[in-house]
Design an enzyme around this catalytic site. Structure first.
Site, PDB file in Angstrom:
ATOM      1  N   THR A  84       0.844  -1.200   0.000  1.00  0.00           N
ATOM      2  CA  THR A  84       0.000   0.000   0.000  1.00  0.00           C
ATOM      3  C   THR A  84       0.881   1.252   0.000  1.00  0.00           C
ATOM      4  O   THR A  84       0.603   2.226  -0.701  1.00  0.00           O
ATOM      5  CB  THR A  84      -0.918   0.002   1.241  1.00  0.00           C
ATOM      6  OG1 THR A  84      -1.692  -1.197   1.220  1.00  0.00           O
ATOM      7  CG2 THR A  84      -1.841   1.198   1.245  1.00  0.00           C
TER       8      THR A  84
ATOM      9  N   HIS B 222       2.127   1.947  -3.338  1.00  0.00           N
ATOM     10  CA  HIS B 222       1.098   2.623  -4.146  1.00  0.00           C
ATOM     11  C   HIS B 222       1.080   4.116  -3.824  1.00  0.00           C
ATOM     12  O   HIS B 222       0.992   4.954  -4.720  1.00  0.00           O
ATOM     13  CB  HIS B 222      -0.285   2.019  -3.881  1.00  0.00           C
ATOM     14  CG  HIS B 222      -0.547   0.740  -4.624  1.00  0.00           C
ATOM     15  ND1 HIS B 222      -0.688   0.702  -5.992  1.00  0.00           N
ATOM     16  CD2 HIS B 222      -0.687  -0.527  -4.194  1.00  0.00           C
ATOM     17  CE1 HIS B 222      -0.908  -0.545  -6.369  1.00  0.00           C
ATOM     18  NE2 HIS B 222      -0.904  -1.323  -5.297  1.00  0.00           N
TER      19      HIS B 222
END
Ligand SMILES: [Zn+2]
Ligand SMILES: [Zn+2]
Length: 337
Positions: A39, A42
């Site tokens: 995450t 990202h």
């Protein structure tokens, strides 16, 4: 105190900022370790700019020590804790259904709200869980991803003797495989990264490498019937395309990876074999409790997943290396150096 700030795609800066003052019901943590995860990569690439503010503090895999705790919270200074990084409304349909981790107004600490990449962090005491002294600081930072894995395995109802195929052998895929194995399942992990394959093998896990077709493998492994459960953890379109082709009649497909873009999936197999497909995201409190039990008891070995620790000032460089797909499993930021 020092903190790392997200300044837009591919840019983190480190600087000084005032130590936060805990609000009502909040504890002040001295942060010790924060894991970097998919995450966060990202975020680093700018994919979550609609959620992460400029100047925001990321980090949702946090281990620390209580510096101050509100009276009656059950915590005292010196307690070793991990943080369930969620802020929920408690009133919406999801919260009332018992799925508060999927709250319609969910905010994730370290994404939407400030996270752990700071020396001191003010967090709601209700979101803390105690970590036994038997678990080292580095390994305590792996409880968050392990709670993801215990949640995913519980949701897929993996049971003894099941054949389980995991697409993607990064930290989450490896932990799903280890928890599934602990449940008595037979597990194989599909992975392309050579370094990760070595770690998976060292953990005693069977693997399918880049030179083998996972669909063919699953057919051979199960005598043509398909596996009981397949987890898609890789986020790769090829895995999404293959995942419904490897599962038996009435079997289960679990989508764990973040597929930010729509990808082709073979829905014919969904129909033909009456498959069950579900998503699996985050965790409930019971998943954390189980993760702590499994890690602290040495029932699931988390130590081999830690590639290295880096200081906060090296966050930018650590992100770039992780993104390069090099010889990395889990990188931890050590806030105490
Ligand atoms: Zn994570
Ligand atoms: Zn809610």
């Amino acid at each position: 105190m020092r903190a790392a700030f997200y300044q837009g795609a591919r840019t983190f800066t480190t600087g000084d900022v005032a130590t936060p003052t805990p609000g009502p019901g909040q504890a002040l943590l001295r942060v010790k370790r924060v894991g970097i995860c998919g995450t966060d990569l990202h975020i680093f690439q700018g994919h979550l700019d609609h959620r992460v503010p400029k100047g925001g503090i990321i980090g949702h895999e946090t281990f620390g020590e209580v510096a101050e705790a509100p009276a009656g919270s059950g915590f005292t200074a010196g307690d070793r804790v991990v943080v369930e990084p969620l802020q929920l409304c408690g009133r919406c349909r999801a919260c009332r259904m018992g799925a508060s981790y999927l709250c319609y107004g969910l905010k994730v600490l370290g994404v939407d709200l400030p996270g752990g990449m700071q020396e001191y962090w003010a967090v709601d005491a209700a979101r803390l869980l105690r970590v036994p002294d038997t678990l080292g600081d580095d390994h305590a930072a792996l409880i968050e991803p392990l709670a993801v894995a215990t949640h995913d395995v519980r949701r897929a109802a993996v049971k003894r003797d099941d054949a389980v195929l995991v697409f993607g052998g990064g930290p989450i895929g490896a932990l799903i495989a280890l928890v599934s194995r602990q449940r008595g399942a037979r597990v194989v992990v599909v992975e392309v990264n050579r370094h990760r394959l070595e770690i998976l093998k060292a953990l005693g896990l069977e693997t399918v490498g880049p030179d083998r077709d996972p669909v063919k493998f699953a057919n051979e492994w199960t005598g043509g019937t398909g596996v009981d459960v397949a987890f898609e953890v890789s986020g790769h379109p090829a895995a999404a395309r293959a995942v419904t082709d490897v599962v038996r009649v009435w079997g289960t497909v679990s989508i764990v990876a973040i597929h930010a873009e729509p990808v082709p999936v073979n829905l014919y197999q969904m129909f033909a074999r009456e498959l069950n497909m579900h998503g699996a995201r985050l965790y409930a409190r019971e998943d954390w409790e189980e993760a702590i039990r499994l890690a602290a008891g040495g029932i699931v070995p988390v130590a081999p997943l830690v590639s290295r620790t880096i200081p906060l000032e090296a966050l930018q460089q650590g992100m770039e290396e992780a993104l390069g797909g090099g010889p990395v499993m889990k990188v931890l930021v050590d806030l105490t150096v």
